[in-house]
Design an enzyme around this catalytic site. Structure first.
Site, short mmCIF file in Angstrom:
data_model
loop_
_atom_site.label_atom_id
_atom_site.label_comp_id
_atom_site.label_asym_id
_atom_site.label_seq_id
_atom_site.Cartn_x
_atom_site.Cartn_y
_atom_site.Cartn_z
N GLU A 1 -5.63 -11.32 8.25
CA GLU A 1 -6.40 -10.13 7.91
C GLU A 1 -7.86 -10.42 7.56
O GLU A 1 -8.59 -9.49 7.20
CB GLU A 1 -5.75 -9.43 6.72
CG GLU A 1 -4.30 -9.04 6.91
CD GLU A 1 -3.76 -8.27 5.74
OE1 GLU A 1 -3.87 -7.03 5.76
OE2 GLU A 1 -3.24 -8.91 4.80
N ARG B 1 7.27 -5.54 3.40
CA ARG B 1 5.96 -6.15 3.15
C ARG B 1 5.78 -6.23 1.65
O ARG B 1 5.74 -5.22 0.96
CB ARG B 1 4.81 -5.34 3.76
CG ARG B 1 3.47 -5.98 3.35
CD ARG B 1 2.29 -5.55 4.16
NE ARG B 1 1.81 -4.21 3.83
CZ ARG B 1 0.63 -3.73 4.24
NH1 ARG B 1 -0.16 -4.48 4.99
NH2 ARG B 1 0.27 -2.50 3.94
N HIS C 1 0.81 -1.22 0.00
CA HIS C 1 0.00 0.00 0.00
C HIS C 1 0.84 1.27 0.00
O HIS C 1 0.30 2.37 -0.11
CB HIS C 1 -0.93 0.02 1.22
CG HIS C 1 -2.00 -1.03 1.16
ND1 HIS C 1 -2.86 -1.16 0.11
CD2 HIS C 1 -2.34 -2.01 2.04
CE1 HIS C 1 -3.70 -2.17 0.33
NE2 HIS C 1 -3.40 -2.71 1.49
#
Length: 265
Positions: free
Chosen positions: A149, A73, A48
């Protein structure tokens, strides 16, 4: 420094809590600022964040000039991305959206050398940064985190945690709350997310693994640490910059600073 690869692994093995920073902004200066601020680790967010794949090595080089240990990540469970991040010098990886034990096994397979996994050997920058014995030490010291998640991941939690070669799990509260309640928030302290986040920590610690979580700020970070989380990331460079700017302007204008939105990274 060669010992950088083992630094976090040794701290986790000693039962210490590690405080991480999160990098969303492109360019090495933000990484240098965060690294010199005192974070134990810095995670380069390729999912992101605004750091493109072409900026990964430059960001890792900036982190190397600070005391922080670099993690990445990756955007998704894609073995070439995982191997590339580790070969570039990441001391560990965080992989999003691991919902099943099969996905957890695939994650480990991509990150561990044979016979424990299927990672291809070619530690281009990693060997330069960590030493010629990197290939021998990598399987012991490289950190591999599966992100929990979704409700599906929560249902498969025990099986995911029982995956050989996994270092721990990392909670993404935004996606987890969205999956469980239909509303994304990073504040995990209420409702169904509260029970889920507490259970994840308990089950992870029960197996001697590392529970990690992203939190926006010190208050939620302390709440996570009280639950037993040992890898806690209290905010990103982008969120910290935005919060500091709002606070200064609010003070100068005699106003209460505008709070960050509950989903702010």
């Amino acid at each position: 420094m060669p010992e950088g690869l083992s630094r976090l692994a040794e701290r986790f093995a000693a039962g210490e809590t590690v405080l991480g920073g999160w990098l969303h902004l492109p360019g090495g200066v933000s990484a240098e600022v965060m690294g010199h601020a005192g974070y134990d680790a810095l995670t380069v967010d390729l999912q992101h964040g605004l750091i493109g794949e072409g900026g990964l090595v430059a960001t890792l080089e900036a982190i190397a000039a600070t005391p922080a240990v670099p993690l990445v990540r990756v955007p998704w469970l894609h073995p070439p991305d995982l191997m590339r991040a580790l070969d570039a010098g990441a001391a560990g990886v965080i992989c999003p959206m691991i919902d099943t034990p099969g996905q957890a096994r695939a994650l480990v397979q991509a990150c561990r050398y044979p016979p424990r996994g299927g990672r291809s050997f070619g530690p281009t920058r990693a060997r330069l940064v960590y030493g010629d014995d990197y290939g021998v030490r990598a399987d012991l010291d490289t950190l591999v985190f599966a992100m929990i998640e979704t409700g599906e991941a929560l249902g498969n939690l025990e099986a995911i945690l029982d995956t050989p070669g996994l270092s721990g799990v990392f909670v993404g509260p935004g996606d987890l709350s969205l999956s469980l309640t239909g509303r994304a928030t990073l504040d995990f302290r209420g409702g169904e997310p509260a029970g889920a986040v507490a259970r994840i920590a308990q089950e992870t610690l029960r197996r001697g693994l590392i529970p990690g979580i992203f939190t926006p700020g010190a208050e939620l970070a302390r709440a996570a640490m009280d639950l037993g989380y040992r890898f806690v990331t209290p905010g990103s460079d982008l969120a910290l910059l935005a919060g500091a700017a709002r606070a200064v302007l609010g003070e100068l204008r005699g106003q209460q600073p505008t709070p960050a939105p509950p989903t702010s990274y």
